[in-house]
Write a protein that holds these residues in place. Structure first.
Motif, PDB file in Angstrom:
ATOM      1  N   ASN A 226       0.797  -1.307   0.146  1.00  0.00           N
ATOM      2  CA  ASN A 226      -0.073  -0.009  -0.026  1.00  0.00           C
ATOM      3  C   ASN A 226       0.779   1.267  -0.016  1.00  0.00           C
ATOM      4  N   LYS A 227       2.232   1.012   0.146  1.00  0.00           N
ATOM      5  CA  LYS A 227       2.885   2.187   0.026  1.00  0.00           C
ATOM      6  C   LYS A 227       3.476   2.545  -1.401  1.00  0.00           C
ATOM      7  N   GLY A 228       2.850   1.715  -2.560  1.00  0.00           N
ATOM      8  CA  GLY A 228       3.222   1.870  -3.622  1.00  0.00           C
ATOM      9  C   GLY A 228       4.576   1.067  -4.009  1.00  0.00           C
ATOM     10  N   TYR A 229       5.176   0.196  -3.026  1.00  0.00           N
ATOM     11  CA  TYR A 229       6.305  -0.625  -3.103  1.00  0.00           C
ATOM     12  C   TYR A 229       5.816  -1.782  -3.868  1.00  0.00           C
TER      13      TYR A 229
ATOM     14  N   GLN B 196      17.043 -13.820  -3.152  1.00  0.00           N
ATOM     15  CA  GLN B 196      17.141 -12.537  -3.653  1.00  0.00           C
ATOM     16  C   GLN B 196      17.856 -12.310  -4.881  1.00  0.00           C
ATOM     17  N   PRO B 197      17.918 -10.926  -5.308  1.00  0.00           N
ATOM     18  CA  PRO B 197      18.463 -10.893  -6.713  1.00  0.00           C
ATOM     19  C   PRO B 197      19.865 -11.449  -7.110  1.00  0.00           C
ATOM     20  N   GLY B 198      19.651 -11.882  -8.299  1.00  0.00           N
ATOM     21  CA  GLY B 198      20.918 -12.700  -8.819  1.00  0.00           C
ATOM     22  C   GLY B 198      21.317 -14.112  -8.147  1.00  0.00           C
ATOM     23  N   GLN B 199      20.550 -14.636  -7.256  1.00  0.00           N
ATOM     24  CA  GLN B 199      20.710 -15.824  -6.741  1.00  0.00           C
ATOM     25  C   GLN B 199      20.311 -16.928  -7.305  1.00  0.00           C
ATOM     26  N   ALA B 200      20.894 -18.178  -7.403  1.00  0.00           N
ATOM     27  CA  ALA B 200      20.243 -19.194  -8.233  1.00  0.00           C
ATOM     28  C   ALA B 200      18.640 -19.499  -7.565  1.00  0.00           C
ATOM     29  N   GLY B 201      17.816 -19.726  -8.295  1.00  0.00           N
ATOM     30  CA  GLY B 201      16.322 -19.904  -7.851  1.00  0.00           C
ATOM     31  C   GLY B 201      15.457 -18.808  -8.476  1.00  0.00           C
ATOM     32  N   ASN B 202      14.548 -18.576  -7.637  1.00  0.00           N
ATOM     33  CA  ASN B 202      13.603 -17.578  -7.968  1.00  0.00           C
ATOM     34  C   ASN B 202      13.281 -16.171  -7.254  1.00  0.00           C
ATOM     35  N   PHE B 203      13.768 -15.265  -7.785  1.00  0.00           N
ATOM     36  CA  PHE B 203      13.501 -13.914  -7.037  1.00  0.00           C
ATOM     37  C   PHE B 203      12.005 -13.565  -7.456  1.00  0.00           C
ATOM     38  N   ALA B 204      11.062 -13.693  -6.483  1.00  0.00           N
ATOM     39  CA  ALA B 204       9.447 -13.577  -6.775  1.00  0.00           C
ATOM     40  C   ALA B 204       9.003 -12.283  -6.049  1.00  0.00           C
ATOM     41  N   LEU B 205       8.156 -11.372  -6.762  1.00  0.00           N
ATOM     42  CA  LEU B 205       7.925 -10.080  -6.436  1.00  0.00           C
ATOM     43  C   LEU B 205       6.424 -10.096  -6.852  1.00  0.00           C
ATOM     44  N   ALA B 206       5.860  -9.240  -5.832  1.00  0.00           N
ATOM     45  CA  ALA B 206       4.194  -8.862  -5.838  1.00  0.00           C
ATOM     46  C   ALA B 206       4.043  -7.358  -5.779  1.00  0.00           C
ATOM     47  N   GLY B 207       2.924  -6.949  -6.563  1.00  0.00           N
ATOM     48  CA  GLY B 207       2.462  -5.518  -6.806  1.00  0.00           C
ATOM     49  C   GLY B 207       1.279  -5.283  -6.802  1.00  0.00           C
ATOM     50  N   HIS B 208       0.717  -4.086  -6.556  1.00  0.00           N
ATOM     51  CA  HIS B 208      -0.767  -3.592  -6.680  1.00  0.00           C
ATOM     52  C   HIS B 208      -0.788  -3.440  -8.369  1.00  0.00           C
ATOM     53  N   ARG B 209      -2.080  -3.884  -8.908  1.00  0.00           N
ATOM     54  CA  ARG B 209      -2.485  -3.685 -10.226  1.00  0.00           C
ATOM     55  C   ARG B 209      -3.242  -2.487 -10.421  1.00  0.00           C
ATOM     56  N   ASN B 210      -4.110  -2.060  -9.236  1.00  0.00           N
ATOM     57  CA  ASN B 210      -4.899  -0.939  -9.213  1.00  0.00           C
ATOM     58  C   ASN B 210      -4.895  -0.244  -7.663  1.00  0.00           C
ATOM     59  N   THR B 211      -4.757   0.870  -7.631  1.00  0.00           N
ATOM     60  CA  THR B 211      -4.704   1.548  -6.255  1.00  0.00           C
ATOM     61  C   THR B 211      -3.248   1.619  -5.677  1.00  0.00           C
ATOM     62  N   HIS B 212      -3.228   2.299  -4.876  1.00  0.00           N
ATOM     63  CA  HIS B 212      -1.985   2.560  -4.015  1.00  0.00           C
ATOM     64  C   HIS B 212      -0.750   2.495  -4.792  1.00  0.00           C
TER      65      HIS B 212
END
Length: 278
Positions: free
Chosen positions: A158-161, A170-186
């Motif tokens: 909800n902070k827009g992050y 984490q970034p650059g590591q072997a495996g999956n660096f997975a992220l989530a974000g709002h599609r609408n609002t915030h």
């Protein structure tokens, strides 16, 4: 016998009461309508404005902390460890929890993500819960937004992050660096995620390095509980033809779909194609 045209006082009073009731009802409806419009404006305009400004300030603060400013370099000095890992199928999904999150939604207040805070398996200190520690840039979407640890709505999304899923790499590591974000609002950082195409670049900057991923697969829609999309080797458990079949260096971007709902999830996958130290 009552003379024609004569109206009794009782009838007049009833008619006056009826008019007052109609007028009061109309006033209530207008008031409710105005309140609803204000709520919609708050959700669709004010929360976006507030979150975007906060996210922009956080990006600037991270750049100052890292001793630099301006747009990121996307240099190709240093290739990804194992070429990003090939796979089968054509896409990824987001499953689960709250708006914009996949498979599971983390609550605020406990735990840290796996892996190092600076990426690349460098063994550095893990980021604190809800701490912004990286910057995600997607040129096609004109997007530049902070990445914070965890996917709590109140403390991160909800902070827009953009939020990093606890338990993924984490970034650059072997495996999956997975992220989530709002599609609408915030701040809605992932509103235009469906516009990404194969070959588009995604850059993740940390204090230690700059990582460039290249988009190669998209899963347009899956269940909100499809946890397979954020596993180390991401593959949809709902639509198994979408995903990868062997280990690699992956990034997963997840959000809600369709717009203005949280019924389903979509995801975009990419593989690491370059990295360079700062």
């Amino acid at each position: 016998m009552r003379a024609p045209g004569v109206v009794h006082h009782g009838t007049r009073r009833r008619r006056a009461a009826y008019r007052r009731a109609l007028w009061s009802g109309a006033e209530v409806l207008v008031t409710v309508g105005v309140v609803l419009l204000l709520l919609v404006a708050h959700q669709l305009w004010w929360t976006n404005r507030q979150a975007r400004h906060g996210a922009e300030r956080k990006v600037q603060a991270l750049e100052r902390e890292w001793g630099r400013s301006g747009t990121p370099a996307t240099g190709s000095a240093g290739s990804a460890g194992s070429g990003g890992g090939a796979g089968s199928g054509v896409g990824a999904t987001a499953g689960g929890g709250g708006h914009g999150t996949a498979g599971r939604s983390d609550s605020s207040g406990n735990g840290n993500g796996n892996g190092s805070g600076g990426g690349g398996g460098s063994g550095r200190t893990r980021p604190r819960w809800s701490q912004a520690y990286a910057v995600l840039s997607i040129p096609r979407l004109s997007l530049r937004v902070p990445v914070a640890e965890g996917v709590s709505k109140a403390d991160v999304l909800n902070k827009g992050y953009v939020g990093h899923y606890k338990g993924t790499q984490q970034p650059g590591q072997a495996g999956n660096f997975a992220l989530a974000g709002h599609r609408n609002t915030h701040g809605e950082p992932f509103r235009y995620l469906p516009r990404l195409r194969r070959g588009d670049t995604i850059t993740v900057e940390t204090k230690e390095a700059v990582y460039t991923y290249t988009v190669d697969r998209t899963l347009p829609q899956t269940s909100s509980r499809d946890v397979g999309v954020i596993r180390p080797v991401p593959r949809s458990t709902v639509r198994p033809s979408y995903g990868y079949s062997r280990p690699g260096y992956y990034i997963t971007l997840t959000t809600c779909t369709p717009e203005y709902t949280s019924r389903y999830r979509m995801a975009v996958w990419g593989t690491l194609t370059s990295m360079r130290p700062r």
